[in-house]
Design a protein around this motif. Structure first.
Motif, PDB file in Angstrom:
ATOM      1  N   GLU A  26       0.830  -1.208   0.000  1.00  0.00           N
ATOM      2  CA  GLU A  26       0.000   0.000   0.000  1.00  0.00           C
ATOM      3  C   GLU A  26       0.862   1.255   0.000  1.00  0.00           C
ATOM      4  OE1 GLU A  26      -2.843  -0.218   3.251  1.00  0.00           O
ATOM      5  OE2 GLU A  26      -3.121  -2.345   2.815  1.00  0.00           O
ATOM      6  N   LYS A  49      -5.225  -4.121   0.513  1.00  0.00           N
ATOM      7  CA  LYS A  49      -6.084  -2.971   0.244  1.00  0.00           C
ATOM      8  C   LYS A  49      -5.414  -2.139  -0.842  1.00  0.00           C
ATOM      9  CE  LYS A  49      -8.249   0.863   2.684  1.00  0.00           C
ATOM     10  NZ  LYS A  49      -8.325   1.549   3.986  1.00  0.00           N
ATOM     11  N   SER A  51      -6.124   1.170  -2.676  1.00  0.00           N
ATOM     12  CA  SER A  51      -7.014   2.329  -2.646  1.00  0.00           C
ATOM     13  C   SER A  51      -6.205   3.612  -2.614  1.00  0.00           C
ATOM     14  CB  SER A  51      -7.937   2.268  -1.425  1.00  0.00           C
ATOM     15  OG  SER A  51      -7.187   2.417  -0.245  1.00  0.00           O
ATOM     16  N   ASP A  71      -9.603  -5.516  -0.672  1.00  0.00           N
ATOM     17  CA  ASP A  71     -10.424  -4.314  -0.762  1.00  0.00           C
ATOM     18  C   ASP A  71      -9.867  -3.422  -1.857  1.00  0.00           C
ATOM     19  OD1 ASP A  71     -12.203  -4.816   1.423  1.00  0.00           O
ATOM     20  OD2 ASP A  71     -10.533  -4.393   2.769  1.00  0.00           O
ATOM     21  N   TYR A  73     -10.569   0.164  -3.891  1.00  0.00           N
ATOM     22  CA  TYR A  73     -11.235   1.459  -3.971  1.00  0.00           C
ATOM     23  C   TYR A  73     -10.410   2.298  -4.932  1.00  0.00           C
ATOM     24  CZ  TYR A  73     -12.965   6.037  -2.441  1.00  0.00           C
ATOM     25  OH  TYR A  73     -13.512   7.298  -2.390  1.00  0.00           O
ATOM     26  N   VAL A  74     -10.729   2.177  -6.222  1.00  0.00           N
ATOM     27  CA  VAL A  74      -9.969   2.867  -7.259  1.00  0.00           C
ATOM     28  C   VAL A  74     -10.958   3.431  -8.279  1.00  0.00           C
ATOM     29  CG1 VAL A  74      -8.145   2.670  -8.991  1.00  0.00           C
ATOM     30  CG2 VAL A  74      -8.031   1.275  -6.940  1.00  0.00           C
ATOM     31  N   THR A  94     -15.909   2.140  -7.869  1.00  0.00           N
ATOM     32  CA  THR A  94     -15.244   1.778  -9.124  1.00  0.00           C
ATOM     33  C   THR A  94     -16.230   2.001 -10.277  1.00  0.00           C
ATOM     34  OG1 THR A  94     -15.887  -0.523  -8.774  1.00  0.00           O
ATOM     35  CG2 THR A  94     -13.665   0.094  -8.086  1.00  0.00           C
TER      36      THR A  94
END
Length: 123
Positions: A26, A49, A51, A71, A73-74, A94
Motif C-alpha cells: 500500500e 487494500k 485504494s 479491498d 477502492y480505485v 469503481t
C-alpha cells in the motif's frame, strides 16, 4: 549497469513471487501516483487494500495469490482480473469498471458497468 528508477513516473508494474506485507505494498502504491497497470502474482498476504484518491490505476490483475480479504477502492479502474481461490473481494467506488474476470474452480466473466456496485463476496 545499475539503473535508478523514479517511482513517481512508473506507469506499469508487475510483481511476482515477492514477500511483502499488505502495508508495504500500500505504501509503495502511494509512491506511484501515475501507475496505470498493476499485475500481482504469487503474493502471500492476509489482507490487501488497493485504494487511494490519487491513484490513476486503470488495470489490475491479481493471480495465484494467497489472500484473506481484498479491498479495492480505485475510481479510475476499468479492468480487473482475478485468478485464484475465491476470496472475499470488496469493490467500492469503481464507477468505470467495465470488466470483472474471476477464475477459480469455475470460470466466470461478467461485463457490465459497476456504477452502483458496492461489494462482491465470492465463496
Amino acid at each position: 549497469m545499475l539503473h535508478n528508477y523514479r517511482l513517481n513516473s512508473l506507469v506499469q508494474l508487475r510483481l511476482c513471487s515477492v514477500e511483502v506485507t499488505g502495508e508495504v505494498l500500500e505504501c509503495f502504491l502511494s509512491a506511484c501516483p501515475v501507475l496505470e497497470f498493476l499485475s500481482i502474482s504469487e503474493l502471500h498476504v492476509m489482507n490487501l487494500k488497493i485504494s487511494g484518491p490519487s491513484l490513476k490505476l486503470k488495470q489490475l490483475e491479481i493471480t495465484c495469490c494467497t489472500l484473506t480479504s481484498l479491498d479495492i477502492y480505485v475510481v479510475n479502474l476499468v479492468s480487473f482480473k482475478y485468478v485464484g481461490k475465491h476470496e472475499c473481494i470488496s469493490l467500492k467506488h469503481t464507477p468505470r469498471l467495465l470488466m470483472y474476470i474471476s477464475v477459480g474452480l469455475m470460470p466466470a466473466i461478467l461485463s457490465r458497468a459497476f456504477s452502483s456496485f458496492k461489494a462482491i463476496c465470492l465463496s
